[in-house]
Scaffold this active site. Structure first.
Site, PDB file in Angstrom:
ATOM      1  N   CYS A 102       7.013  90.765 -43.603  1.00 17.62           N
ATOM      2  CA  CYS A 102       6.759  92.032 -42.907  1.00 17.62           C
ATOM      3  C   CYS A 102       7.128  93.235 -43.784  1.00 17.62           C
ATOM      4  O   CYS A 102       6.386  93.568 -44.700  1.00 17.62           O
ATOM      5  CB  CYS A 102       7.470  92.048 -41.565  1.00 17.62           C
ATOM      6  SG  CYS A 102       6.799  93.307 -40.479  1.00 17.62           S
ATOM      7  N   HIS A 109       6.112  87.339 -38.496  1.00 14.79           N
ATOM      8  CA  HIS A 109       7.522  86.929 -38.605  1.00 14.79           C
ATOM      9  C   HIS A 109       7.629  85.411 -38.443  1.00 14.79           C
ATOM     10  O   HIS A 109       7.620  84.906 -37.318  1.00 14.79           O
ATOM     11  CB  HIS A 109       8.364  87.655 -37.551  1.00 14.79           C
ATOM     12  CG  HIS A 109       8.585  89.084 -37.885  1.00 14.79           C
ATOM     13  ND1 HIS A 109       9.686  89.529 -38.557  1.00 14.79           N
ATOM     14  CD2 HIS A 109       7.799  90.166 -37.682  1.00 14.79           C
ATOM     15  CE1 HIS A 109       9.598  90.831 -38.757  1.00 14.79           C
ATOM     16  NE2 HIS A 109       8.450  91.243 -38.219  1.00 14.79           N
ATOM     17  N   GLU A 153      10.075  83.495 -38.624  1.00 17.09           N
ATOM     18  CA  GLU A 153      11.282  83.014 -37.935  1.00 17.09           C
ATOM     19  C   GLU A 153      11.003  82.745 -36.457  1.00 17.09           C
ATOM     20  O   GLU A 153      11.758  82.032 -35.800  1.00 17.09           O
ATOM     21  CB  GLU A 153      12.446  84.009 -38.109  1.00 17.09           C
ATOM     22  CG  GLU A 153      12.256  85.376 -37.474  1.00 17.09           C
ATOM     23  CD  GLU A 153      11.581  86.405 -38.382  1.00 17.09           C
ATOM     24  OE1 GLU A 153      10.782  85.984 -39.244  1.00 17.09           O
ATOM     25  OE2 GLU A 153      11.838  87.607 -38.216  1.00 17.09           O
TER      26      GLU A 153
END
Lengths: 226, 186
Positions: free
Chosen positions: B86, B168, B170
């Protein structure tokens, strides 16, 4: 930076508030009182008692009522945040979102519209470390609602302690539930936190549970010096 | 050891647990060692102990990292594998002279992996979590690995082992970080 914490009275928003206070100034709590017990966005058990928690913490609180209809409740949330911007000059919002993309994305959108920051310090945190930190940081948290198997009436009103975390770990492996109840398996209520100057004492409560769906309702409580 | 660079606006910020912590957890769970260093820290040096660098994301309104020319020169000069997530993708783009354009998006959305690659795997469509206010404008330095209806979603440098992902990983796509770590371990 002055911040407003989206505060439901459960462990996640209270712990996020605790983390925010270690970095920035928490100027107010914003609590959404939803008429809908099954809101996707807002934690509901005992949220009416969040005012007692705000008093215990000595932090001003903005209360926002909402009928809790999906998506429309977001307008009510936005109204509450706007009020916090006007009254307290906050530059950002703190949320207790742990894994809910639904919650996080919607709050991010509101903050983007209002041109303020958004912080979710518990986002994708290690679940076990987080649960242990709740205890080691001095929080006193009870289970205030259960909403899925295998959580039954025996869980209602129980304090989150090390034994409970061990039990939750076994259940999480067996039933694919999250340790922190992020999947909506259970909800919690904070009786004491490191940033409270007084603790909450329950005088009267009742619990009801049917088909692994139950609530621990605090009918009367008061604050006591710590 | 992976160098995890914190791109948040200040050291030990309230955004760090949100954008750096989950990435560090993935590195740790992969069995790889890591060190977190803030992008403005005097300790931001790429020593021999590292075999890869991950540049983490930051909050939507936080663009302070874009002023850090020292960071861009580090990204461009090192020969190690780099993955920018990002804001980290923006930093990678700026380091190599690519441009940015405003492009706000948040929530889960589909992205199409259009080129098979060691980090993103085979061609397919995946659901990914987006939280960004800018995206990079394609330049000749980068090969497009993934895109969506809104534009570029992942790139790889045409020569260097440097990746950028706008989403993202994660959130529900930890495998992207793991694949990058595996690449670094080779």
């Amino acid at each position: 930076m002055k911040l407003g914490v989206l505060f439901s009275g459960g462990k996640d928003s209270a712990f996020a508030c605790h983390m925010a206070m270690q970095h920035e100034e928490v100027a107010c709590l914003i609590s959404i009182i939803s008429e809908n017990d099954h809101s996707y966005m807002f934690h509901t058990p005992n949220v009416n008692l969040s005012s007692l928690q705000a008093e215990a913490a000595g932090i001003p609180q903005i209360l926002v009522d909402t009928p809790g209809e999906e998506e429309i409740e977001l307008e009510d949330l936005k109204r509450g945040i706007e009020e916090a911007v006007d009254r307290f000059g906050i530059g950002g919002i703190v949320t207790g979102a742990v894994m809910s993309v639904y919650q996080a994305a919607r709050i991010q959108r509101i903050c983007h519209d209002l041109d303020i920051c958004c912080f979710s310090p518990l986002w994708y945190t290690n679940q076990e470390d987080y649960m242990q930190k709740i205890i080691s940081s001095g929080f006193k948290v009870i289970i205030a609602g259960v909403f899925s198997y295998p959580f039954d009436e025996r869980w209602l009103g129980r304090e989150i302690n090390r034994e409970m975390i061990d039990e939750l770990k076994i259940l999480s492996e067996k039933y694919s539930i999250t340790l922190s109840g992020e999947g909506g398996e259970y909800e919690s209520f904070v009786l004491d936190a490191p940033f409270f100057s007084k603790r909450i004492v329950i005088d009267e409560s009742e619990s009801f549970c049917r088909n692994y769906n139950g609530r621990f309702i605090i009918k009367k409580a008061h604050l006591e010096d710590k | 050891m992976i160098l995890v660079i914190d791109l948040c606006w200040k050291e030990d910020s309230l955004s760090k647990p949100e954008f750096v912590g989950p990435i560090a957890d993935i590195v740790k769970s992969s069995g790889e060692q890591f060190r977190i260093v803030h992008h403005l820290s005097k300790d931001l040096k790429v020593g021999d102990e590292f075999n890869g660098i991950i540049l983490c994301g930051t909050a939507l309104k936080d663009n302070e990292f874009r002023k850090n020319k020292h960071l861009f020169s580090i990204i461009k000069e090192i020969k190690l594998p780099v993955m920018g997530i990002c804001a980290g993708m923006q930093a990678v783009a700026l380091a190599y002279g690519a441009k940015l354009a405003e492009s706000y998006e948040t929530g889960m959305n589909g992205i199409r992996i259009i080129k098979e690659d060691e980090v993103l795997g085979e061609k397919r469509t995946i659901q990914a979590y987006k939280l960004h206010g800018m995206r990079i404008v394609p330049g000749e330095e980068f090969i497009v690995l993934a895109e969506s209806d809104k534009g570029l979603e992942a790139v790889r440098h045409s020569v260097m082992p440097v990746w950028g992902v706008l989403f993202h990983p994660e959130v529900r796509n930890e495998w992207v970080v793991r694949n990058f770590i595996n690449y670094c371990s080779r």
